[in-house]
Write an enzyme that holds these catalytic residues in place. Structure first.
Site, PDB file in Angstrom:
ATOM      1  CB  THR A  15      -0.762   0.194   1.503  1.00 38.92           C
ATOM      2  OG1 THR A  15      -0.364  -0.368   2.669  1.00 38.92           O
ATOM      3  CG2 THR A  15      -2.170  -1.135   1.084  1.00 38.92           C
ATOM      4  CG  HIS A 110      -2.860 -15.260  -3.622  1.00 38.16           C
ATOM      5  ND1 HIS A 110      -2.621 -14.078  -2.693  1.00 38.16           N
ATOM      6  CD2 HIS A 110      -3.660 -16.854  -3.102  1.00 38.16           C
ATOM      7  CE1 HIS A 110      -3.902 -14.949  -1.742  1.00 38.16           C
ATOM      8  NE2 HIS A 110      -3.499 -16.172  -1.906  1.00 38.16           N
ATOM      9  CB  THR A 184      -0.822 -10.943   5.540  1.00 35.07           C
ATOM     10  OG1 THR A 184      -1.831 -12.025   5.581  1.00 35.07           O
ATOM     11  CG2 THR A 184       0.621 -11.488   6.638  1.00 35.07           C
ATOM     12  CB  ILE A 227       4.861  -1.643   6.452  1.00 34.17           C
ATOM     13  CG1 ILE A 227       3.657  -2.662   7.388  1.00 34.17           C
ATOM     14  CG2 ILE A 227       5.158  -2.679   5.670  1.00 34.17           C
ATOM     15  CD1 ILE A 227       2.341  -2.935   6.449  1.00 34.17           C
TER      16      ILE A 227
END
Ligand code: ZN
Length: 240
Positions: A15, A110, A184, A227
């Site tokens: 992000t 993914h 996460t 983060i």
């Protein structure tokens, strides 16, 4: 040689590179509830208009041109210090590899948005090739070999996860002495079970996430700081 460290990352690490997550406060699904259809295999296969919009999102969305941030770069330092075993990620944006992480150590749960596969014959191509055809006027480019539907090599909702990648991630979680999760929510499988497996196998669990996760009680350390600051600081400490 210090402890064996495995890191698992989710949308929260990207992000700060300008890629919105799905479920967060600024998440895509709050902005556009219909976005979920673009990444759900049933809708995607059934509706050419969904495919057109999905390609357009891949072209115009932020992920294709995003740059890695300080957290991605710190994980490269961890690897170069010889301390990183595996880097498991839920992200499809390729930013770990772009930052310089060894692709052989990156396990993409993914898949990856920069590859394209035909759902009919399995032929492989690239996102750039598909977008070039769209730029040339095709709305929903079909497989040039068999005419089948093309999709990115991401795992859409409703698709199976890649078993070989999951197995390798589980092995890394089991042998980890330190297991760090970054950005996460640990609410979707298999990320949630990997954190639990690591903790059960004796790893020190470190959770870096802005919001609480179901595994905070199991963690040895929980970090709520942004983060981009928290991960470089943590890496410096782990390397020292
Ligand atoms: Zn094909």
């Amino acid at each position: 040689m210090g402890e064996v460290i495995t890191v698992m990352t989710g949308a929260g690490i990207s992000t700060e590179s300008g890629i919105p997550d799905y479920r967060g406060p600024q998440g895509l699904w709050r902005q556009d509830p219909d976005h979920e259809k673009l990444v759900t295999i049933g809708y995607y296969l059934a509706d050419p208009e969904i495919r057109r919009r999905s390609w357009e999102y891949r072209r115009a969305g932020p992920a294709r041109t995003a740059e890695p941030n300080a957290a991605h770069r710190a994980l490269v330092e961890l690897e170069r210090a010889g301390r990183l075993d595996r880097l498991i990620t839920q992200n499809v944006d390729g930013l770990h590899q772009k930052a310089g992480s060894d692709p052989a150590r990156v396990l993409e749960l993914h898949g990856n948005m920069f590859g394209v596969v035909c759902v009919g014959c399995g032929a492989r191509s690239t996102l750039d090739e598909a977008l070039a055809r769209i730029d040339a006027g095709e709305k929903d480019p079909a497989c040039e070999r068999c005419g089948g539907i093309l999709k990115t090599t991401t795992v859409m909702f409703g698709e199976n996860l890649p078993e070989d990648v999951i197995a390798e991630a589980a092995e890394a979680a089991e042998r980890a002495e330190v297991f760090v999760t970054i950005g996460t929510s640990l609410q979707v499988m298999p990320a949630a079970s990997l954190a639990a497996l690591a903790a059960r196998s004796g790893a020190r669990l470190i959770i870096v996430n802005a919001e609480p996760t179901p595994y905070d009680d199991l963690a040895d350390e929980v970090v709520r700081d942004p983060i981009g600051e928290a991960v470089p600081r943590l890496v410096r400490r782990l390397i020292a």
